[in-house]
Design an enzyme around this catalytic site. Structure first.
Site, short mmCIF file in Angstrom:
data_model
loop_
_atom_site.label_atom_id
_atom_site.label_comp_id
_atom_site.label_asym_id
_atom_site.label_seq_id
_atom_site.Cartn_x
_atom_site.Cartn_y
_atom_site.Cartn_z
N GLU A 1 4.47 1.98 10.71
CA GLU A 1 4.68 0.52 10.76
C GLU A 1 5.33 0.19 12.10
O GLU A 1 6.33 0.80 12.47
CB GLU A 1 5.56 0.07 9.58
CG GLU A 1 6.06 -1.35 9.65
CD GLU A 1 4.97 -2.42 9.84
OE1 GLU A 1 3.94 -2.37 9.15
OE2 GLU A 1 5.18 -3.29 10.71
N SER B 1 0.80 -1.23 0.00
CA SER B 1 0.00 0.00 0.00
C SER B 1 0.84 1.29 0.00
O SER B 1 0.52 2.21 -0.76
CB SER B 1 -0.99 -0.01 1.18
OG SER B 1 -0.34 -0.23 2.40
N ASP C 1 -5.03 -1.05 7.82
CA ASP C 1 -4.93 -2.43 7.31
C ASP C 1 -4.18 -3.30 8.32
O ASP C 1 -3.06 -3.73 8.08
CB ASP C 1 -4.18 -2.36 5.96
CG ASP C 1 -4.03 -3.72 5.31
OD1 ASP C 1 -4.80 -4.65 5.65
OD2 ASP C 1 -3.14 -3.86 4.45
N GLY D 1 0.23 2.43 14.58
CA GLY D 1 -0.60 3.15 13.62
C GLY D 1 -1.86 3.74 14.22
O GLY D 1 -2.36 4.76 13.75
C1 LIG Z 1 -1.62 -6.52 6.57
S1 LIG Z 1 -0.05 -5.88 6.90
C2 LIG Z 1 -0.03 -4.36 6.06
C3 LIG Z 1 0.09 -4.43 4.58
C4 LIG Z 1 0.12 -3.11 3.89
N1 LIG Z 1 -0.92 -2.21 4.39
C5 LIG Z 1 -0.09 -3.30 2.42
O1 LIG Z 1 -1.25 -3.23 1.97
O2 LIG Z 1 0.88 -3.49 1.70
C6 LIG Z 1 -0.18 -5.31 8.54
C7 LIG Z 1 1.08 -4.61 9.06
O3 LIG Z 1 0.77 -3.95 10.28
C8 LIG Z 1 1.90 -4.02 11.13
N2 LIG Z 1 1.39 -3.73 12.47
C9 LIG Z 1 0.86 -4.56 13.39
N3 LIG Z 1 0.38 -3.86 14.43
C10 LIG Z 1 0.59 -2.55 14.15
C11 LIG Z 1 0.29 -1.33 14.82
N4 LIG Z 1 -0.35 -1.31 15.98
N5 LIG Z 1 0.64 -0.18 14.22
C12 LIG Z 1 1.30 -0.18 13.02
N6 LIG Z 1 1.60 -1.29 12.34
C13 LIG Z 1 1.25 -2.46 12.90
C14 LIG Z 1 2.45 -5.39 10.88
O4 LIG Z 1 3.81 -5.44 11.25
C15 LIG Z 1 2.24 -5.53 9.37
O5 LIG Z 1 3.36 -5.10 8.67
#
Ligand SMILES: C[S@@+](CC[C@H](N)C(=O)[O-])C[C@H]1O[C@@H](n2cnc3c(N)ncnc32)[C@H](O)[C@@H]1O
Length: 274
Positions: free
Chosen positions: A117, A99, A163, A143
């Site tokens: 992230e 994304s 996401d 996030g």
């Molecule tokens: C589904 S992936 C994201 C994929 C990305 N949005 C894409 O579409 O390419 C979820 C991500 O959120 C991160 N993550 C988990 N908890 C989080 C938080 N509280 N805040 C930010 N990132 C977080 C994980 O490490 C992971 O990289």
């Protein structure tokens, strides 16, 4: 934190959420005023589909490979497909932009992206992918805190893309809280919240809560096999707050083709929830 998106990059939920994300960005670009995008769970940025991580489950073969190989895509999907093809100048799919890269590659000079992230390794990879672009800031951190710390953004029109990995059992509640905070701080902002569909009604509680926030809500859901199929991820949903004008019609024109391209078994389908 065990989740690494590298294992899943380019899978069917990515294709669905990213196709919608790029259509939202294209709509924002229809007005000359600059916009902001906040990507709260950004991942690593660019994924190598030839690497061990992606090859292990091979999820991209049932996602991006299928849509790249299929002809007849509706014109509205062309910007998304072009952004992916730009990363794959030769035939096939060897790299997949997540994304934050799809967003960055869609920005004009005065548009802005803030990407968050939490995983330190992925945050470092993301910085490497996006570094040096003055339109972009990368934050290594939670996030959901962006809903307080970064809203409303400047420029004051745009989108928050949420996401999460759904590794924790209360992710639906976290999303609902984040949505309420976000709309309070930025009532005119657009929000997109991704959620998994494992069985019928998985997200009905969340959608009911989003309905009560007092802004327009539109959700799109796509499942690649019957939602009753036990044991896994059957579908992918995206709940939009303050969607662009007539965005439901755009989804009605594009989801049938995507659904056909991604279907894996009997009972595949899609729907809008208003
Ligand atoms: C589904 S992936 C994201 C994929 C990305 N949005 C894409 O579409 O390419 C979820 C991500 O959120 C991160 N993550 C988990 N908890 C989080 C938080 N509280 N805040 C930010 N990132 C977080 C994980 O490490 C992971 O990289």
């Amino acid at each position: 934190m065990n989740y690494r998106h590298g294992y899943h990059a380019g899978n069917f939920p990515d294709v669905m959420k990213h196709a919608v994300l790029v259509m939202l960005l294209e709509r924002l670009k229809q007005k000359p005023q600059p916009f902001s995008v906040i990507d709260t769970h950004a991942g690593a940025g660019l994924y190598d589909l030839t690497a061990d991580m992606a090859q292990r489950g091979g999820e991209f073969r049932h996602g991006i490979v299928r849509v790249l190989e299929r002809s007849g895509a509706p014109a509205e999907l062309a910007p998304y497909l072009d952004l992916v093809r730009r990363r794959n100048p030769d035939v096939g799919a060897r790299a997949y932009p997540g994304s934050p890269l799809l967003i960055r590659d869609s920005l004009r000079d005065d548009d802005r992206l803030q990407a968050l992230e939490l995983h330190p390794d992925d945050a470092a990879l993301l910085r490497r992918s996006l570094g040096g672009d003055k339109r972009v800031s990368v934050h290594a951190g939670d996030g959901y805190l962006a809903m307080k710390a970064l809203l409303p953004p400047t420029p004051r029109r745009g989108l928050v893309f949420v996401d999460p990995p759904f590794e924790v059992t209360d992710e639906f509640e976290r999303i609902a809280r984040a949505a309420a905070q976000g709309v309070k701080r930025w009532p005119t902002g657009q929000f997109a919240f991704w959620y998994p569909l494992k069985e019928p009604g998985t997200a009905s509680g969340l959608l009911a809560e989003l309905h009560m926030l007092g802004v327009e809500m539109l959700a799109v859901e796509l499942w690649v096999q019957a939602l009753e199929t036990p044991g896994g991820l059957n579908g992918s949903g995206l709940a939009l707050l303050n969607p662009p004008w007539q965005f439901d019609q755009l989804l009605e024109r594009t989801m049938p083709w995507l659904s056909d391209a991604l279907a894996r078994g009997r009972g595949a389908g899609w729907r809008l929830v208003r």
